[in-house]
Design a protein around this motif. Structure first.
Motif, PDB file in Angstrom:
ATOM      1  N   GLU A  58       0.829  -1.205   0.000  1.00  0.00           N
ATOM      2  CA  GLU A  58       0.000   0.000   0.000  1.00  0.00           C
ATOM      3  C   GLU A  58       0.864   1.256   0.000  1.00  0.00           C
ATOM      4  O   GLU A  58       0.557   2.242  -0.669  1.00  0.00           O
ATOM      5  CB  GLU A  58      -0.942  -0.003   1.211  1.00  0.00           C
ATOM      6  CG  GLU A  58      -2.074  -1.011   1.095  1.00  0.00           C
ATOM      7  CD  GLU A  58      -3.134  -0.807   2.161  1.00  0.00           C
ATOM      8  OE1 GLU A  58      -3.032   0.185   2.925  1.00  0.00           O
ATOM      9  OE2 GLU A  58      -4.063  -1.639   2.238  1.00  0.00           O
ATOM     10  N   GLU A  62       1.029   3.979  -3.062  1.00  0.00           N
ATOM     11  CA  GLU A  62       0.699   5.386  -2.816  1.00  0.00           C
ATOM     12  C   GLU A  62       1.771   6.326  -3.366  1.00  0.00           C
ATOM     13  O   GLU A  62       1.460   7.363  -3.958  1.00  0.00           O
ATOM     14  CB  GLU A  62       0.519   5.632  -1.314  1.00  0.00           C
ATOM     15  CG  GLU A  62       0.204   7.076  -0.981  1.00  0.00           C
ATOM     16  CD  GLU A  62       0.036   7.320   0.512  1.00  0.00           C
ATOM     17  OE1 GLU A  62      -0.071   8.501   0.905  1.00  0.00           O
ATOM     18  OE2 GLU A  62       0.014   6.334   1.288  1.00  0.00           O
ATOM     19  N   GLU A 115      -5.405   9.779   9.447  1.00  0.00           N
ATOM     20  CA  GLU A 115      -4.718  10.150   8.206  1.00  0.00           C
ATOM     21  C   GLU A 115      -5.191   9.318   7.015  1.00  0.00           C
ATOM     22  O   GLU A 115      -5.190   9.797   5.883  1.00  0.00           O
ATOM     23  CB  GLU A 115      -3.201   9.975   8.388  1.00  0.00           C
ATOM     24  CG  GLU A 115      -2.577  10.881   9.435  1.00  0.00           C
ATOM     25  CD  GLU A 115      -2.815  12.354   9.153  1.00  0.00           C
ATOM     26  OE1 GLU A 115      -2.667  12.772   7.985  1.00  0.00           O
ATOM     27  OE2 GLU A 115      -3.170  13.091  10.092  1.00  0.00           O
ATOM     28  N   TYR A 116      -5.600   8.078   7.271  1.00  0.00           N
ATOM     29  CA  TYR A 116      -6.039   7.191   6.191  1.00  0.00           C
ATOM     30  C   TYR A 116      -7.356   6.509   6.597  1.00  0.00           C
ATOM     31  O   TYR A 116      -7.381   5.317   6.916  1.00  0.00           O
ATOM     32  CB  TYR A 116      -4.961   6.141   5.895  1.00  0.00           C
ATOM     33  CG  TYR A 116      -3.713   6.722   5.282  1.00  0.00           C
ATOM     34  CD1 TYR A 116      -3.624   6.942   3.913  1.00  0.00           C
ATOM     35  CD2 TYR A 116      -2.623   7.072   6.082  1.00  0.00           C
ATOM     36  CE1 TYR A 116      -2.488   7.493   3.337  1.00  0.00           C
ATOM     37  CE2 TYR A 116      -1.479   7.632   5.527  1.00  0.00           C
ATOM     38  CZ  TYR A 116      -1.413   7.830   4.159  1.00  0.00           C
ATOM     39  OH  TYR A 116      -0.283   8.382   3.604  1.00  0.00           O
ATOM     40  N   SER A 118      -9.800   5.426   4.990  1.00  0.00           N
ATOM     41  CA  SER A 118     -10.314   4.361   4.118  1.00  0.00           C
ATOM     42  C   SER A 118      -9.478   3.083   4.191  1.00  0.00           C
ATOM     43  O   SER A 118      -9.842   2.068   3.591  1.00  0.00           O
ATOM     44  CB  SER A 118     -10.370   4.841   2.670  1.00  0.00           C
ATOM     45  OG  SER A 118      -9.075   5.153   2.188  1.00  0.00           O
ATOM     46  N   SER A 119      -8.393   3.112   4.933  1.00  0.00           N
ATOM     47  CA  SER A 119      -7.529   1.927   5.025  1.00  0.00           C
ATOM     48  C   SER A 119      -8.185   0.847   5.881  1.00  0.00           C
ATOM     49  O   SER A 119      -8.684   1.117   6.981  1.00  0.00           O
ATOM     50  CB  SER A 119      -6.169   2.306   5.626  1.00  0.00           C
ATOM     51  OG  SER A 119      -5.382   1.140   5.826  1.00  0.00           O
ATOM     52  N   LYS A 170       1.571  11.876   7.747  1.00  0.00           N
ATOM     53  CA  LYS A 170       1.355  10.680   6.934  1.00  0.00           C
ATOM     54  C   LYS A 170       2.518   9.694   7.079  1.00  0.00           C
ATOM     55  O   LYS A 170       2.311   8.478   7.157  1.00  0.00           O
ATOM     56  CB  LYS A 170       1.161  11.061   5.469  1.00  0.00           C
ATOM     57  CG  LYS A 170      -0.188  11.723   5.176  1.00  0.00           C
ATOM     58  CD  LYS A 170      -0.389  11.968   3.709  1.00  0.00           C
ATOM     59  CE  LYS A 170      -1.772  12.558   3.428  1.00  0.00           C
ATOM     60  NZ  LYS A 170      -2.866  11.632   3.797  1.00  0.00           N
ATOM     61  N   HIS A 174       2.400   5.779   8.464  1.00  0.00           N
ATOM     62  CA  HIS A 174       3.006   4.629   7.787  1.00  0.00           C
ATOM     63  C   HIS A 174       4.044   3.952   8.679  1.00  0.00           C
ATOM     64  O   HIS A 174       4.149   2.718   8.701  1.00  0.00           O
ATOM     65  CB  HIS A 174       3.659   5.078   6.473  1.00  0.00           C
ATOM     66  CG  HIS A 174       2.692   5.286   5.356  1.00  0.00           C
ATOM     67  ND1 HIS A 174       1.946   4.246   4.827  1.00  0.00           N
ATOM     68  CD2 HIS A 174       2.345   6.399   4.655  1.00  0.00           C
ATOM     69  CE1 HIS A 174       1.182   4.713   3.855  1.00  0.00           C
ATOM     70  NE2 HIS A 174       1.401   6.017   3.724  1.00  0.00           N
TER      71      HIS A 174
END
Length: 225
Positions: A58, A62, A115-116, A118-119, A170, A174
């Protein structure tokens, strides 16, 4: 059903753990055959590591190879828990570190979700982390020492991750997922070693007992002849 049993096996709920299985994951209603009572071979590991293992792809998708995965070393989060050492650490201490560490990660994953949103990795990781915490507590002598963070501790932890720079936030998100994967891999390896060592000792202790039991049976049979 399985998920509910595992979540409540310790007698206390795990905070921040969803009660429903994530979309695309087993609902818990299926018939599940557990191959062993060893924690290291629980299928929960497979589900949890399967989710965190997806993160590398992922990340690369990105950033389209503009950033290499190891770039995240520059954004390591110092407040994240360490895994269990491979030596000079008891199995009880390893279980405690794993369970407590997962509760901390469950809180910190809120930064990733922010931050994400939809993950899917976060929801799956939080769900199975809750199951793994309870499996750990089942095998601990002092499971009451594993405690969820209170609201004040959670807020302090999340404040330490915040940053006005979007890119930095971000990268931190990660890095959290990357460190979670390494935490799980190291913890599973350490617990596997502890359980194998325990099994080896048990086998060595059982061998002479089995030998003398058989010898006693043989002598008894000869005495009757």
């Amino acid at each position: 059903m399985l998920a509910a049993l595992l979540l409540h096996a310790s007698g206390a709920p795990v905070e921040d753990t969803p009660t429903d299985a994530p979309a695309g994951e087993p609902s818990g209603e299926e018939e599940v055959v557990w191959p062993s009572d060893l924690l290291s071979v629980s299928p929960v590991w497979h589900a949890l590591l399967g989710a965190t293992r997806r993160h590398k792809k992922e990340f690369e998708d990105e950033f389209q190879n503009e950033l290499k995965y190891h770039f995240l070393e520059n954004f390591r989060v110092s407040s994240l828990p360490a895994g269990c050492p491979h030596s000079n650490f008891s199995k009880e201490a390893c279980l405690h570190r794993l369970a407590q560490g997962l509760l901390i990660y469950t809180v910190i994953l809120k930064h990733v979700e922010k931050e994400y949103p939809s993950s899917s990795i976060c929801s799956v990781a939080k769900y199975y982390s809750g199951l793994l915490v309870n499996l750990c507590k089942e095998k601990m002598r002092n499971s009451e020492e594993v405690t969820a963070l209170n609201s004040s501790q959670q807020a302090q932890l999340l404040r330490g991750l915040d940053n006005p720079d979007t890119f930095h936030r971000k990268m931190t998100a990660h890095s959290i997922l990357r460190q979670l994967h390494h935490f799980l891999v190291d913890s599973k390896r350490a617990i596997t070693k502890k359980e194998k060592t325990r099994g080896g000792v048990a086998d060595r202790l059982l061998a002479p007992i089995t030998f003398y039991n058989q010898k006693f049976k043989d002598d008894t049979v000869k005495g009757r002849l």
